[in-house]
Design a protein around this motif. Structure first.
Motif, mmCIF file in Angstrom:
data_model
loop_
_atom_site.group_PDB
_atom_site.id
_atom_site.type_symbol
_atom_site.label_atom_id
_atom_site.label_comp_id
_atom_site.label_asym_id
_atom_site.label_seq_id
_atom_site.Cartn_x
_atom_site.Cartn_y
_atom_site.Cartn_z
ATOM 1 N N ILE A 1 0.869 -1.236 -0.093
ATOM 2 C CA ILE A 1 0.150 0.176 0.019
ATOM 3 C C ILE A 1 0.866 1.446 0.056
ATOM 4 C CG2 ILE A 1 -1.781 1.176 1.295
ATOM 5 C CD1 ILE A 1 -2.964 -1.304 2.395
ATOM 6 N N GLN A 2 1.968 1.158 0.706
ATOM 7 C CA GLN A 2 2.743 2.550 0.895
ATOM 8 C C GLN A 2 4.002 2.523 -0.128
ATOM 9 O OE1 GLN A 2 3.888 2.726 5.056
ATOM 10 N NE2 GLN A 2 1.798 2.095 5.937
ATOM 11 N N GLY A 3 4.474 1.464 -0.412
ATOM 12 C CA GLY A 3 5.644 1.481 -1.165
ATOM 13 C C GLY A 3 5.918 1.142 -2.428
ATOM 14 N N HIS A 4 4.678 0.508 -3.253
ATOM 15 C CA HIS A 4 4.662 0.026 -4.356
ATOM 16 C C HIS A 4 3.843 0.518 -5.285
ATOM 17 C CE1 HIS A 4 6.950 -3.849 -4.221
ATOM 18 N NE2 HIS A 4 6.594 -3.775 -2.982
ATOM 19 N N ASP A 5 4.175 0.698 -6.771
ATOM 20 C CA ASP A 5 3.567 1.544 -7.543
ATOM 21 C C ASP A 5 2.616 0.594 -8.500
ATOM 22 O OD1 ASP A 5 4.806 3.788 -6.898
ATOM 23 O OD2 ASP A 5 6.416 3.125 -8.293
ATOM 24 N N PRO A 6 1.586 1.290 -8.997
ATOM 25 C CA PRO A 6 0.683 0.167 -10.051
ATOM 26 C C PRO A 6 1.635 -0.651 -10.885
ATOM 27 C CG PRO A 6 -0.203 2.563 -9.701
ATOM 28 C CD PRO A 6 1.023 2.564 -8.984
ATOM 29 N N LEU A 7 1.069 -1.785 -11.208
ATOM 30 C CA LEU A 7 1.782 -2.585 -12.150
ATOM 31 C C LEU A 7 2.852 -3.314 -11.750
ATOM 32 C CD1 LEU A 7 1.669 -0.490 -15.596
ATOM 33 C CD2 LEU A 7 -0.032 -2.413 -14.819
ATOM 34 N N ASP A 8 3.473 -3.123 -10.475
ATOM 35 C CA ASP A 8 4.602 -3.921 -9.698
ATOM 36 C C ASP A 8 3.772 -5.178 -9.493
ATOM 37 O OD1 ASP A 8 6.136 -1.749 -9.590
ATOM 38 O OD2 ASP A 8 5.960 -1.303 -7.512
ATOM 39 N N THR B 1 -0.104 -6.830 8.957
ATOM 40 C CA THR B 1 0.186 -5.497 8.836
ATOM 41 C C THR B 1 -0.591 -4.656 8.337
ATOM 42 O OG1 THR B 1 0.998 -5.701 6.724
ATOM 43 C CG2 THR B 1 2.371 -6.083 8.378
ATOM 44 N N GLY B 2 -1.777 -4.992 7.520
ATOM 45 C CA GLY B 2 -2.988 -4.525 7.024
ATOM 46 C C GLY B 2 -4.006 -5.186 6.102
ATOM 47 N N VAL B 3 -4.965 -4.631 5.441
ATOM 48 C CA VAL B 3 -5.860 -5.216 4.761
ATOM 49 C C VAL B 3 -5.921 -4.572 3.450
ATOM 50 C CG1 VAL B 3 -7.676 -3.748 5.678
ATOM 51 C CG2 VAL B 3 -8.367 -5.697 4.519
ATOM 52 N N ILE B 4 -6.089 -5.459 2.244
ATOM 53 C CA ILE B 4 -6.003 -4.593 0.974
ATOM 54 C C ILE B 4 -7.099 -5.551 -0.032
ATOM 55 C CG2 ILE B 4 -4.413 -6.511 -0.201
ATOM 56 C CD1 ILE B 4 -3.559 -3.987 -1.483
ATOM 57 N N LEU B 5 -7.660 -4.949 -1.001
ATOM 58 C CA LEU B 5 -8.703 -5.449 -1.747
ATOM 59 C C LEU B 5 -8.127 -6.638 -2.606
ATOM 60 C CD1 LEU B 5 -11.905 -5.681 -2.218
ATOM 61 C CD2 LEU B 5 -11.391 -3.743 -4.111
ATOM 62 N N LEU B 6 -8.632 -7.586 -2.939
ATOM 63 C CA LEU B 6 -8.064 -8.848 -3.803
ATOM 64 C C LEU B 6 -9.076 -8.878 -4.859
ATOM 65 C CD1 LEU B 6 -5.816 -10.888 -4.200
ATOM 66 C CD2 LEU B 6 -7.380 -12.425 -3.005
ATOM 67 N N HIS B 7 -8.339 -8.941 -6.253
ATOM 68 C CA HIS B 7 -9.441 -9.032 -7.392
ATOM 69 C C HIS B 7 -8.830 -10.779 -8.000
ATOM 70 C CE1 HIS B 7 -10.329 -4.821 -8.454
ATOM 71 N NE2 HIS B 7 -10.485 -4.877 -7.301
ATOM 72 N N LEU B 8 -9.754 -11.563 -7.691
ATOM 73 C CA LEU B 8 -9.656 -12.873 -8.205
ATOM 74 C C LEU B 8 -10.129 -13.022 -9.610
ATOM 75 C CD1 LEU B 8 -10.492 -14.933 -4.875
ATOM 76 C CD2 LEU B 8 -8.220 -14.530 -5.939
ATOM 77 N N ILE C 1 -4.495 0.298 -8.975
ATOM 78 C CA ILE C 1 -5.115 1.287 -8.106
ATOM 79 C C ILE C 1 -6.597 1.541 -8.659
ATOM 80 C CG2 ILE C 1 -4.011 3.087 -9.337
ATOM 81 C CD1 ILE C 1 -3.781 4.622 -6.739
ATOM 82 N N TRP C 2 -7.366 1.887 -7.910
ATOM 83 C CA TRP C 2 -8.937 2.267 -8.490
ATOM 84 C C TRP C 2 -9.449 3.256 -7.215
ATOM 85 C CZ3 TRP C 2 -11.385 2.148 -12.899
ATOM 86 C CH2 TRP C 2 -12.689 2.198 -12.928
ATOM 87 N N ASN C 3 -10.056 4.298 -7.747
ATOM 88 C CA ASN C 3 -10.545 5.209 -6.878
ATOM 89 C C ASN C 3 -9.841 5.529 -5.759
ATOM 90 O OD1 ASN C 3 -13.107 5.264 -8.218
ATOM 91 N ND2 ASN C 3 -13.916 3.791 -7.297
ATOM 92 N N GLY D 1 -4.344 -7.922 -7.755
ATOM 93 C CA GLY D 1 -5.063 -8.567 -8.917
ATOM 94 C C GLY D 1 -4.361 -9.878 -9.281
ATOM 95 N N THR D 2 -4.775 -10.893 -9.318
ATOM 96 C CA THR D 2 -4.048 -12.325 -9.958
ATOM 97 C C THR D 2 -3.700 -11.970 -11.467
ATOM 98 O OG1 THR D 2 -6.264 -13.281 -10.312
ATOM 99 C CG2 THR D 2 -5.069 -13.708 -8.253
ATOM 100 N N THR D 3 -2.681 -12.596 -11.920
ATOM 101 C CA THR D 3 -2.136 -12.589 -13.259
ATOM 102 C C THR D 3 -2.265 -14.010 -13.882
ATOM 103 O OG1 THR D 3 -0.084 -12.900 -13.020
ATOM 104 C CG2 THR D 3 -1.089 -10.421 -12.675
#
Length: 385
Positions: A154-161, A194-201, A224-226, A232-234
């Motif tokens: 959440i704090q240290g990674h950019d989208p697409l990492d 350490t935290g909670v995040i939304l997971l896209h399956l 990142i959205w909104n 997200g899984t790949t």
């Protein structure tokens, strides 16, 4: 006869001593490649050591912050460590992708390193090849120790990492489809200590996860959205059930409910669609699934996103309608968006109609129940009553 007197010169002869040539040569300004400029100072010392390893976590193509060039990130598993790598040569991506998907090693020569020595740099001067079997003697292994905490994502990674995470799936929302791409999607809350995040399956991964179990997910992509990060899984993601427990005692249940509240659908009943703002009928590229902006001819289409030219008949036709509905309880109009999957259930052969005819067909529909995301306005289901 007396000898003539010698005239003394009034000007003293200046003894000229040749200036000693300096033995040292100052270092000139060395030209740097564009890839090195993006990283600031890069070590100029040539690397004599060769790297042989397996590719993990190869990212999609990224753009640097100055918007001057593309690059990739990956992790290289060598014989004794995992090495972070920056790649500025897009031509090498197919070989890197093959190494990751087939779990076969690559050989890297003539690489550079960042000034602090923490990352390897691959550029156009770097040689990337397949090593001979006699050049290495170690096997591919999963990065069990290379787990990223959710707080770090959440704090240290950019989208697409691309990251590897381990945590507990505490809540799963009902399965939906993802807009115009019409792929199956299920969202849920993923937590660690350490935290909670939304997971896209996505599609193939939906059946691999159950609520309440602990999983290790490799090659998950940060999105990142909104304004909020999600994972997200790949296609390269591997989901493994873990026998151990995850301590989530520091995660308050309200954090989870707040995270999922914006993802839950709102359901309203209306007498009809109040107005049709717009109807767009377009072709979708059969390679990258992106919307084709312009048609180059009647028989052929060209995708500006991936550069592919193909027959019109090979491309899927999609429909998008922006609609206003009236919320009788709140007394206001709500903008919603219907995509191909929902419209197709309401109007038969909708993707063959003219946009004006389709708008009229939608306005003729009677009383209905609409499920939509309150944040995005995207409709997941419409039921005629």
């Amino acid at each position: 006869m007396s000898s003539p007197l010698k005239r003394k010169s009034s000007v003293k002869e200046k003894k000229i001593t040749p200036k000693k040539r300096e033995d040292t040569v100052t270092e000139g300004n060395l030209s740097r490649s564009a890839s090195q400029n993006t990283q600031g100072q890069v070590s100029r010392k040539k690397e004599s050591k060769r790297l042989i390893g397996y590719v993990h976590n190869l990212s999609p193509k990224k753009r640097n912050k100055k918007d001057t060039l593309d690059y990739l990130t990956l992790t290289l598993q060598t014989e004794d460590t995992y090495q972070d790598v920056l790649c500025y040569s897009m031509a090498k991506r197919p070989l890197l992708m093959t190494s990751m998907t087939s779990r076969t090693p690559i050989k890297v020569d003539h690489f550079a390193k960042t000034t602090d020595g923490s990352k390897v740099i691959i550029n156009d001067m770097t040689s990337v090849a397949v090593p001979n079997q006699t050049e290495y003697s170690f096997q591919y292994t999963e990065q069990e120790d290379n787990i990223t905490f959710i707080s770090t994502v959440i704090q240290g990674h950019d989208p697409l990492d691309i990251v590897n995470v381990r945590g507990k799936v505490v809540k799963l929302l009902p399965e939906t489809t993802a807009g115009r791409i019409t792929k199956r999607l299920r969202k849920g809350a993923f937590v660690d200590r350490t935290g909670v995040i939304l997971l896209h399956l996505w599609e193939q991964n939906i059946g691999e996860v159950e609520e309440g179990k602990v999983y290790t997910i490799t090659s998950a992509r940060v999105g990142i959205w909104n304004g909020h990060k999600y994972l997200g899984t790949t296609r390269q993601s591997v989901i493994t059930v873990c026998s151990g427990a995850v301590d989530v005692s520091d995660i308050h249940p309200d954090e989870i409910d707040q995270l999922l509240s914006s993802e839950r659908d709102t359901v309203i009943e209306v007498e009809n669609f109040d107005a049709i703002e717009s109807v767009t009928i377009y072709k979708e590229c059969d390679r990258c699934s992106k919307r084709i902006i312009q048609a180059s001819s009647i028989a052929f289409l060209h995708c500006d996103q991936c550069g592919r030219s193909t027959r019109t008949s090979s491309c899927k036709t999609n429909v998008c309608a922006k609609v206003l509905v009236k919320d009788s309880e709140k007394g206001k109009n709500i903008p919603i968006t219907l995509f191909n999957d929902v419209i197709g259930d309401l109007v038969q052969e909708s993707n063959t109609m003219d946009s004006r005819v389709l708008a009229e067909q939608l306005l003729m529909l009677g009383r209905m129940s609409i499920s939509f995301n309150s944040s995005t306005g995207v409709v997941s289901k419409v039921t005629l009553l």
